[in-house]
Design a protein around this motif. Sequence first.
Motif, PDB file in Angstrom:
ATOM      1  N   GLY A 566       0.504  -1.147  -0.445  1.00 24.56           N
ATOM      2  CA  GLY A 566      -0.143  -0.033  -0.283  1.00 24.56           C
ATOM      3  C   GLY A 566       0.698   1.367   0.256  1.00 24.56           C
ATOM      4  N   MET A 567       2.317   1.673  -0.748  1.00 26.32           N
ATOM      5  CA  MET A 567       2.507   1.759  -0.394  1.00 26.32           C
ATOM      6  C   MET A 567       2.633   3.214  -1.919  1.00 26.32           C
ATOM      7  N   ALA A 568       2.727   4.369  -1.501  1.00 27.63           N
ATOM      8  CA  ALA A 568       2.637   5.343  -2.638  1.00 27.63           C
ATOM      9  C   ALA A 568       3.671   7.186  -2.067  1.00 27.63           C
ATOM     10  N   VAL A 569       3.660   7.328  -3.229  1.00 29.92           N
ATOM     11  CA  VAL A 569       4.453   8.788  -3.027  1.00 29.92           C
ATOM     12  C   VAL A 569       3.656   9.860  -4.195  1.00 29.92           C
ATOM     13  N   ILE A 570       2.816  11.145  -4.042  1.00 26.64           N
ATOM     14  CA  ILE A 570       3.040  11.811  -4.586  1.00 26.64           C
ATOM     15  C   ILE A 570       4.345  13.152  -4.876  1.00 26.64           C
ATOM     16  N   ALA A 590      -8.535   5.547  -0.003  1.00 22.93           N
ATOM     17  CA  ALA A 590      -9.693   4.943  -0.571  1.00 22.93           C
ATOM     18  C   ALA A 590      -9.588   4.133  -1.313  1.00 22.93           C
ATOM     19  N   ALA A 591      -8.334   3.714  -1.937  1.00 26.31           N
ATOM     20  CA  ALA A 591      -8.833   2.934  -2.729  1.00 26.31           C
ATOM     21  C   ALA A 591      -7.231   1.614  -2.108  1.00 26.31           C
ATOM     22  N   GLY A 592      -7.382   1.873  -1.097  1.00 25.78           N
ATOM     23  CA  GLY A 592      -6.121   1.051  -0.169  1.00 25.78           C
ATOM     24  C   GLY A 592      -4.440   1.311  -0.131  1.00 25.78           C
ATOM     25  N   ALA A 593      -3.737   2.325  -0.468  1.00 31.17           N
ATOM     26  CA  ALA A 593      -3.023   2.748  -0.031  1.00 31.17           C
ATOM     27  C   ALA A 593      -2.623   2.870   1.896  1.00 31.17           C
TER      28      ALA A 593
END
Length: 634
Positions: A566-570, A590-593
């Motif tokens: 669940g990792m994301a970077v803006i 909301a999408a699982g991050a």
Amino acid sequence: MTVLPDDGLSLAAEFPDATHEQWQRLVEGVLRKSGKEASGTAAEDALSTQLEDGLRTRPLYTAATTATTAASATPSAADGRAETGLPGFAPFVRGGRAAGNVASGWDVRQRLVHTDPARLNEAVLADLENGVTSLWITVGQGGIPVSGLARALDGVYLDLAPVALDAGAEYPEAAAELLHLYAERGVPAEAAHGSLGADPLGHEARTGEALDPAPALALARQTAAGWPGLRALTVDALPYHEAGGSAAEELGLSLATGVAYLRALTEAGLSTEAAFGQLEFRYAATADQFLTIAKLRAARRLWARIAEVSGAPEAGAQRQHAVTSPVMMTRRDPWVNMLRTTVACMAAGVGGADSVTVLPFDHELGLPDAFARRIARNTSTVLLEESHLARVIDPAGGSWYVEQLTDELAHAAWDFFRSIEQAGGQAAALRSGLVAERLAATWAARSKKLATRREPVTGVSEFPLLSEKLPAREPAPQAASGGLPRVRRDEAYEALRARSDAHLAATGARPRIFLAALGPAAAHTARATFAANLFQAGGIEAVHDPVSVDPETAGPAFAASGADGGMAVICSSDALYEEQAAAVSAALRAAGATTVFLAGRPGTAEAAVDEYVFAGCDAVAVLSSVLDRMGIAR
């Protein structure tokens, strides 16, 4: 005095010389535009770079910079100062020989490691036939057995090819075997050249095992009496460099070792001049070319000072063997090592080393193959034959920067050397833990620079290539250990990449993190590139598809990305962060991050994200934490 004709080429003759103060005012203006207020010396300091050992590289050097040094450059027992002199004359800053390496270039000394004498012999002959001029052979642990030395040197003209032995605790047996070969093959004593490699203190630093120095002293008496071209003892500073030591610490410990050997040799009956003639020094050459040049020049200056106070000033021409640094060699993207070793070799030659060893680019992967050894020896050949680096003696001499750096490094090393002497000498400092503690502290400070990428490692912490396929190599023989540690600049990142490799082997895919790039390319490219580079340094693939997202498309894109844990970077500009970061972060969650990073400094869109990644952050800590949260085993 010769008066030059007015040829009309003095284009600046009608303009007044610029002053240092005028230059500083221009610097002030540049700093002001970047939001920094500083004036005078403070403005110049803002552009300076802090080095190890308390040294500082300044942005501008002039004649005035070195005026103080030149004015006080008389020899002094208190601070080790000495004037530069001329090549071949004390204090030997400009070289140990009057002609330098002009006549034949530096000695191209190839390192040869193998446990099979027959295979080592194949490498020896190939190297000698293709440009190598001397051999550095590992004997005993980590190399061929002493009994295999004759086979390894089969077909070698020992009167033409100097041999340097590296035999650790077995140096008495290895030296006896080599001397026997000289006699057996009819090599006249005056035609034998090289080093027998006795280094009891160096062995103790490597292994923690104290050796009886008596055999080394007996060997020195033997070579001093009948083998004029051989040196019995080596002062190897590589154990201290490989344990994380700085340039000044490497120099200081080599001086302390050399002084310990001088005392022992003269007590054993050698004259002071003969004792100096029995020592060869080995130093690391790094890709920091100016520091390497200054280190070799400073080493000669300091050793000449010791010779002077010993009553043998003309015996102080230090014999130097430079080896391209093992610490800088990387396991990932090893081909970049060719570039590092080329710069290091150049610096060693320019710095006046007598012999130079270029480690093969695959040194950290195992036994080098024929291609790697060929590139290593041809590095010197190109620099000598095509770049003509040896045609000028001390080409860096007279550079205000190099002279100042040489002087500052000499003083830092001299201070450390004196502290070792005050602690009882090199042996006592090793056994008390003083050396290990000092080097560990230096490496800890440098490790922080590596972790934050303030000291970048190309191909490892910067611009890694996750798809690379490393060349396969035979495992290298186990080297001696048990004393000071061996460190590498890539070690923290290598541990992260190893975790990624294990995940790839188990699942068929690299760990993945999603890059949520906002807005047009002009807004997000710089930070998206930075973030991708950062995470790839830990073996984490940065998924950047589609090219750009917004609050509506970020969630579906993340769900389709296959991001682990669940990792994301803006990634985008500060302006777009203000407009969209909160909404995009909400869509990602909301999408699982489970964790949302932002590429930027803390404080930007603070309520919208969990963590920040930015230039100067602890990359190793961030990457390790991300892999942990992805469930990638250590």
